[in-house]
Design a protein around this motif. Structure first.
Motif, PDB file in Angstrom:
ATOM      1  N   LEU A 260      64.641  41.956  15.073  1.00 46.23           N
ATOM      2  CA  LEU A 260      65.883  41.758  15.816  1.00 46.23           C
ATOM      3  C   LEU A 260      66.967  42.676  15.264  1.00 46.23           C
ATOM      4  O   LEU A 260      67.009  42.931  14.055  1.00 46.23           O
ATOM      5  N   PRO A 261      67.865  43.191  16.121  1.00 44.47           N
ATOM      6  CA  PRO A 261      68.964  44.018  15.626  1.00 44.47           C
ATOM      7  C   PRO A 261      69.804  43.240  14.603  1.00 44.47           C
ATOM      8  O   PRO A 261      70.024  42.035  14.762  1.00 44.47           O
ATOM      9  N   ARG A 264      74.121  41.316  16.199  1.00 43.25           N
ATOM     10  CA  ARG A 264      73.744  40.826  17.522  1.00 43.25           C
ATOM     11  C   ARG A 264      74.534  39.557  17.854  1.00 43.25           C
ATOM     12  O   ARG A 264      75.055  38.879  16.962  1.00 43.25           O
ATOM     13  N   GLN A 266      74.003  35.952  19.927  1.00 41.87           N
ATOM     14  CA  GLN A 266      73.028  35.057  20.532  1.00 41.87           C
ATOM     15  C   GLN A 266      73.756  33.896  21.205  1.00 41.87           C
ATOM     16  O   GLN A 266      74.667  33.309  20.614  1.00 41.87           O
ATOM     17  N   SER A 301      67.868  39.856  27.372  1.00 44.75           N
ATOM     18  CA  SER A 301      68.435  40.632  26.262  1.00 44.75           C
ATOM     19  C   SER A 301      69.039  41.896  26.840  1.00 44.75           C
ATOM     20  O   SER A 301      68.521  42.460  27.802  1.00 44.75           O
ATOM     21  N   SER A 302      70.164  42.310  26.270  1.00 47.29           N
ATOM     22  CA  SER A 302      70.845  43.510  26.749  1.00 47.29           C
ATOM     23  C   SER A 302      71.763  44.013  25.641  1.00 47.29           C
ATOM     24  O   SER A 302      71.635  43.618  24.473  1.00 47.29           O
ATOM     25  N   THR A 303      72.704  44.861  26.007  1.00 50.93           N
ATOM     26  CA  THR A 303      73.649  45.429  25.039  1.00 50.93           C
ATOM     27  C   THR A 303      75.054  45.409  25.630  1.00 50.93           C
ATOM     28  O   THR A 303      75.276  45.939  26.730  1.00 50.93           O
ATOM     29  N   HIS A 305      78.401  46.863  26.110  1.00 51.79           N
ATOM     30  CA  HIS A 305      78.901  48.234  25.953  1.00 51.79           C
ATOM     31  C   HIS A 305      80.411  48.337  26.088  1.00 51.79           C
ATOM     32  O   HIS A 305      81.019  49.317  25.650  1.00 51.79           O
ATOM     33  N   PHE A 365      77.521  43.783  30.085  1.00 48.26           N
ATOM     34  CA  PHE A 365      76.223  44.286  29.644  1.00 48.26           C
ATOM     35  C   PHE A 365      75.305  44.370  30.863  1.00 48.26           C
ATOM     36  O   PHE A 365      75.375  43.545  31.773  1.00 48.26           O
ATOM     37  N   ASN A 367      72.339  43.973  33.315  1.00 46.78           N
ATOM     38  CA  ASN A 367      71.273  43.006  33.544  1.00 46.78           C
ATOM     39  C   ASN A 367      71.044  42.872  35.045  1.00 46.78           C
ATOM     40  O   ASN A 367      71.870  43.295  35.855  1.00 46.78           O
ATOM     41  N   SER A 437      73.939  44.281  20.524  1.00 45.89           N
ATOM     42  CA  SER A 437      72.892  43.596  21.279  1.00 45.89           C
ATOM     43  C   SER A 437      73.317  42.163  21.580  1.00 45.89           C
ATOM     44  O   SER A 437      73.986  41.512  20.778  1.00 45.89           O
ATOM     45  N   TYR A 439      71.681  38.440  23.243  1.00 43.60           N
ATOM     46  CA  TYR A 439      70.501  37.678  23.649  1.00 43.60           C
ATOM     47  C   TYR A 439      70.958  36.348  24.232  1.00 43.60           C
ATOM     48  O   TYR A 439      71.672  35.589  23.570  1.00 43.60           O
TER      49      TYR A 439
END
Length: 482
Positions: A260-261, A264, A266, A301-303, A305, A365, A367, A437, A439
C-alpha cells in the motif's frame, strides 16, 4: 480535451493510362519481415516427492479453512494424485494471494480488483528447494489487519462449533440497577466475546455497565450502557454469521496491492470514518457520511489530484428528477431560494456558497462512479453513530483540516491563503504537488491491537453475498482441480 492523432502513411495513386504508365516508375516493394514474438517461458513444476505430496495435502486441507475460503473442512473419500495436488496448490495460492473471486463474480460497485498473480514460478522453486511450507506461509496479504481477521476467524469458528450463543429476548431498555433473568442472559451472552464478564449474579452492576459499553464500542454503537433495541440486534447476530462476516472481510483484504502507498487516505464506508495514514500510522481521522442503502458508496482506489475551493454542484440527473424538481413543483421558487440555476433548459447547478451541498471543499479523484469527498453545510449527521445517508459521495466532518494537510508545504496554498480563497467565494482549483492515494473500503469486521474483534453493521448486505460467492467459487475450483 485530449486529442488522439493517427498517423496515416500516404501511398501514391498510379493512374492506369499509357502516359502515366511510361512516366511513373513503380516503387520498390520491400517485403515485410515479421518480428517474432517471444512467448513467456514455460515454467515446469518439478515432480513432487512422496513426502512433499503428504505435506502439501495436509497444508491445503488446513489452510483452505484457516484463510476463510471455506466454512469447514470436508473429508475426501479418495486421496488426490500428485497432479491434482499441484493444480489445487496453484489454485489455492491465487485465491489466498489475490482473491477467490473471478471477474464475473464482482458487482459493479465493487470497484477494487486484485493485481494478476501467477504462482507457478514461486511454487516450482518451493518444490525444487523443498520449501513448500515456507511458500505457503508467504501467500496471504502481508498486513496486520488480515492477520487479526485470520485469528478472529479461528476464535469465532470455535464459538460457533461450541453452539454459539442464544439470542437475547426483546423487551424494554434496561441498564444499571436492573435485575432478573434478562440480566443473567446478558451476562452469559457478553462473556462469549468478553472473558472479563462474570456470568454470576442477576444484578446489573457497574462492572456489567462497563462490559455493555465495551460491547457497544466493538459494534460501533453509542456506548451509553443502555441495552436498547440496537444493542440487542448487534448481540443477536449469530456466531455463524460473524464467521461469514470475517470471511468476507478477509477476501477484501486480498483485493488490495501487496504494498500500500505510504501516504494514503482510507475511508471505511461501513463505519463512515476517514483516516489519513503515514505508513501504518494514522495521522488524522474524522467522521464521514457515506452512501445510504440504495445509493451505495462504491469500493475503489484512486488518487486525489486536486481540491476545488468553493465548488458548485452539478446535480446528477437522478437526484434532480427524484428530489429537486418535485420540491420546486410543491414549493415554487424552491430552486432559486436554494441557489440553483437551470442550465441548457434541463440541468441543475447549485452555485458555490454557504448553501452549496458540497460546502467549501471538494476533493477530486478519477473514478467510474462520479463520487468524491466533499464538505457539507449540514453538520448534524456527524453527531450520529449511524451516518449512512448520502447519495454515494463521502461527506467530511473536517474538510478544511484535510485540505491543509494535503496542501502542506505548498507555498501557493498556505492555510492563510486557503482561508482567504474560501472567504473570497470564487471557485478555484488547488492542484496537489504530491497527489495522494485514496481507498474507499468496506470493513465490517476488524481486530483491535489487543486482538479483540470489532464488528459493524452490513448496511449494503455485501458480506453475505460475498461469503456465498467465496464458498461457491471454492467448490467449483476444487472440482476443477481434480
Amino acid at each position: 480535451m485530449i486529442r488522439s492523432t493517427i498517423a496515416v502513411a500516404a501511398t501514391p495513386l498510379l493512374m492506369a493510362t499509357p502516359l502515366f504508365a511510361q512516366q511513373v516508375t513503380p516503387p520498390v516493394v520491400t517485403p515485410t519481415v515479421p518480428v517474432p514474438t517471444l512467448a513467456p517461458p514455460v515454467i515446469t513444476v518439478p515432480p513432487l516427492s512422496d513426502a512433499q505430496a503428504t505435506l502439501l495435502d495436509k497444508l491445503l486441507n488446513g489452510d483452505i479453512v484457516a484463510q476463510g475460503l471455506k466454512s469447514a473442512a470436508t473429508a475426501s473419500t479418495t486421496a488426490p494424485t500428485k497432479q491434482e495436488l499441484v493444480r489445487a496448490a496453484l489454485d489455492h495460492a491465487r485465491a489466498v494471494h489475490a482473491g477467490r473471486l473471478s471477474e464475473g463474480d464482482f458487482q459493479k460497485d465493487w470497484g477494487l480488483r486484485p493485481p494478476t498473480y501467477d504462482p507457478t514460478p514461486a511454487f516450482a522453486d518451493a518444490v525444487r528447494l523443498d520449501r513448500i511450507a515456507a511458500w505457503f506461509a508467504s501467500l496471504p496479504p502481508p498486513y496486520a489487519g488480515y492477520d487479526g481477521l485470520r485469528k478472529g476467524l479461528q476464535t469465532y469458528r470455535s464459538i460457533a462449533a461450541a453452539g454459539g450463543w442464544s439470542p437475547l429476548a426483546s423487551g424494554p431498555d434496561f441498564t444499571i440497577g436492573a435485575s432478573g433473568v434478562r440480566v443473567l442472559a446478558l451476562r452469559k451472552r457478553l462473556s462469549a466475546e468478553d472473558k472479563d464478564v462474570s456470568t454470576s449474579g442477576d444484578t446489573f452492576d457497574t462492572a456489567l455497565l462497563d462490559a455493555v459499553r465495551r460491547a457497544q464500542r466493538r459494534y460501533g454503537l453509542n456506548p451509553s450502557g443502555i441495552v436498547s433495541t440496537q444493542t440487542l440486534a448487534a448481540l443477536n447476530v449469530s456466531a455463524t454469521d460473524r464467521v461469514r462476516q470475517i470471511m468476507a472481510n478477509m477476501e477484501r483484504w486480498r483485493w488490495l496491492p501487496q504494498d500500500l502507498p505510504r501516504d494514503r487516505i482510507q475511508v471505511n464506508i461501513a463505519a463512515a470514518v476517514l483516516t489519513v495514514f503515514d505508513g501504518d500510522t494514522p495521522v488524522q481521522s474524522m467522521r464521514a457520511v457515506t452512501g445510504r442503502p440504495g445509493d451505495e458508496t462504491p469500493m475503489l482506489s484512486s488518487t486525489i489530484h486536486s481540491i476545488v475551493i468553493n465548488p458548485p454542484w452539478n446535480v446528477p440527473t437522478s437526484i434532480a428528477t427524484k428530489e429537486l424538481w418535485p420540491k420546486e413543483k410543491a414549493n415554487p421558487g424552491y430552486l432559486k431560494r436554494n441557489g440553483f440555476k437551470v442550465i441548457d433548459g434541463t440541468r441543475l447547478q447549485q452555485q458555490a456558497g454557504d448553501q452549496s451541498a458540497l460546502g467549501r471543499f471538494k476533493f477530486d479523484f478519477a473514478n467510474d462512479y462520479s463520487v468524491y469527498l466533499h464538505d457539507t453545510p449540514s453538520r448534524a449527521k456527524f453527531a450520529s453513530f449511524s451516518r449512512l445517508s448520502s447519495h454515494g459521495c463521502v461527506r467530511l466532518e473536517k474538510p478544511g483540516e484535510l485540505a491543509d494537510l494535503l496542501l502542506k508545504g505548498d507555498p501557493a496554498w498556505t492555510p492563510e491563503l486557503v482561508d482567504a480563497a474560501v472567504a473570497k467565494g470564487d471557485t478555484v482549483r488547488a492542484r496537489l504537488t504530491k497527489p495522494v492515494s485514496v481507498y474507499l473500503l468496506y470493513w465490517t469486521a476488524f481486530a483491535s491491537g489487543n486482538g479483540q474483534m470489532n464488528f459493524r453493521a452490513d448496511p449494503y448486505d455485501w458480506d453475505g453475498i460475498l461469503a456465498s460467492k467465496i464458498e461457491a467459487r471454492t467448490a467449483r475450483q476444487t472440482l476443477a482441480a481434480r
